[in-house]
Design a protein around this motif. Structure first.
Motif, PDB file in Angstrom:
ATOM      1  N   GLY A  67       0.790  -1.221   0.000  1.00 44.99           N
ATOM      2  CA  GLY A  67       0.000   0.000   0.000  1.00 44.99           C
ATOM      3  C   GLY A  67       0.823   1.272   0.000  1.00 44.99           C
ATOM      4  N   TYR A  68       2.136   1.160   0.059  1.00 39.26           N
ATOM      5  CA  TYR A  68       2.988   2.353   0.023  1.00 39.26           C
ATOM      6  C   TYR A  68       3.533   2.553  -1.383  1.00 39.26           C
ATOM      7  CZ  TYR A  68       2.939   2.307   5.105  1.00 39.26           C
ATOM      8  OH  TYR A  68       2.552   2.328   6.413  1.00 39.26           O
ATOM      9  N   ASP A  69       3.456   3.788  -1.858  1.00 37.46           N
ATOM     10  CA  ASP A  69       4.031   4.136  -3.155  1.00 37.46           C
ATOM     11  C   ASP A  69       5.517   4.458  -3.031  1.00 37.46           C
ATOM     12  OD1 ASP A  69       1.496   3.955  -4.324  1.00 37.46           O
ATOM     13  OD2 ASP A  69       1.048   6.029  -3.811  1.00 37.46           O
ATOM     14  N   LEU A  70       5.902   4.936  -1.848  1.00 33.54           N
ATOM     15  CA  LEU A  70       7.287   5.354  -1.606  1.00 33.54           C
ATOM     16  C   LEU A  70       7.692   4.898  -0.215  1.00 33.54           C
ATOM     17  CD1 LEU A  70       9.822   7.056  -2.370  1.00 33.54           C
ATOM     18  CD2 LEU A  70       8.656   9.003  -1.302  1.00 33.54           C
ATOM     19  N   ILE A  71       8.856   4.264  -0.121  1.00 30.17           N
ATOM     20  CA  ILE A  71       9.394   3.835   1.169  1.00 30.17           C
ATOM     21  C   ILE A  71      10.804   4.399   1.283  1.00 30.17           C
ATOM     22  CG2 ILE A  71      10.073   1.874   2.596  1.00 30.17           C
ATOM     23  CD1 ILE A  71       7.946   0.259   0.941  1.00 30.17           C
ATOM     24  N   ILE A  72      11.046   5.153   2.337  1.00 30.44           N
ATOM     25  CA  ILE A  72      12.360   5.724   2.616  1.00 30.44           C
ATOM     26  C   ILE A  72      12.887   5.049   3.874  1.00 30.44           C
ATOM     27  CG2 ILE A  72      13.620   7.826   3.229  1.00 30.44           C
ATOM     28  CD1 ILE A  72      11.399   9.390   1.744  1.00 30.44           C
TER      29      ILE A  72
END
Length: 90
Positions: A67-72
């Protein structure tokens, strides 16, 4: 939706993640090292583990990244590498 996953031993990484969070509207998940030692001898042990790329016990053990578009991922630099907590997570 985006997520910032961090380990912050001295709260500098957490501070920077909060600045990023304001800019990209994300949530912060902080990983805790359950074996982290304190004091001068503990610091030596922690640095040794980082240098040897040893894994450690962390909390949370898993994070649902669906469900995350971006993971940092944020980590302090220890002898030029990432912390054992982040290494274990990855």
């Amino acid at each position: 939706m985006s997520s910032i996953i961090i380990f912050s031993s001295n709260k500098k990484t957490k501070f920077i993640s909060q600045i990023i969070q304001e800019k990209i509207e994300s949530e912060i998940v902080e990983i805790k090292d359950l074996n982290k030692k304190s004091g001068i001898l503990g610091n030596i042990k922690n640095n040794y583990n980082a240098l040897r790329s040893n894994n450690t016990d962390i909390y949370p053990e898993t994070i649902d990244l669906n469900g995350y578009d971006l993971i940092i991922v944020g980590s302090p630099s220890t002898f030029g590498g990432i912390s054992p907590s982040i290494s274990t997570f990855i």
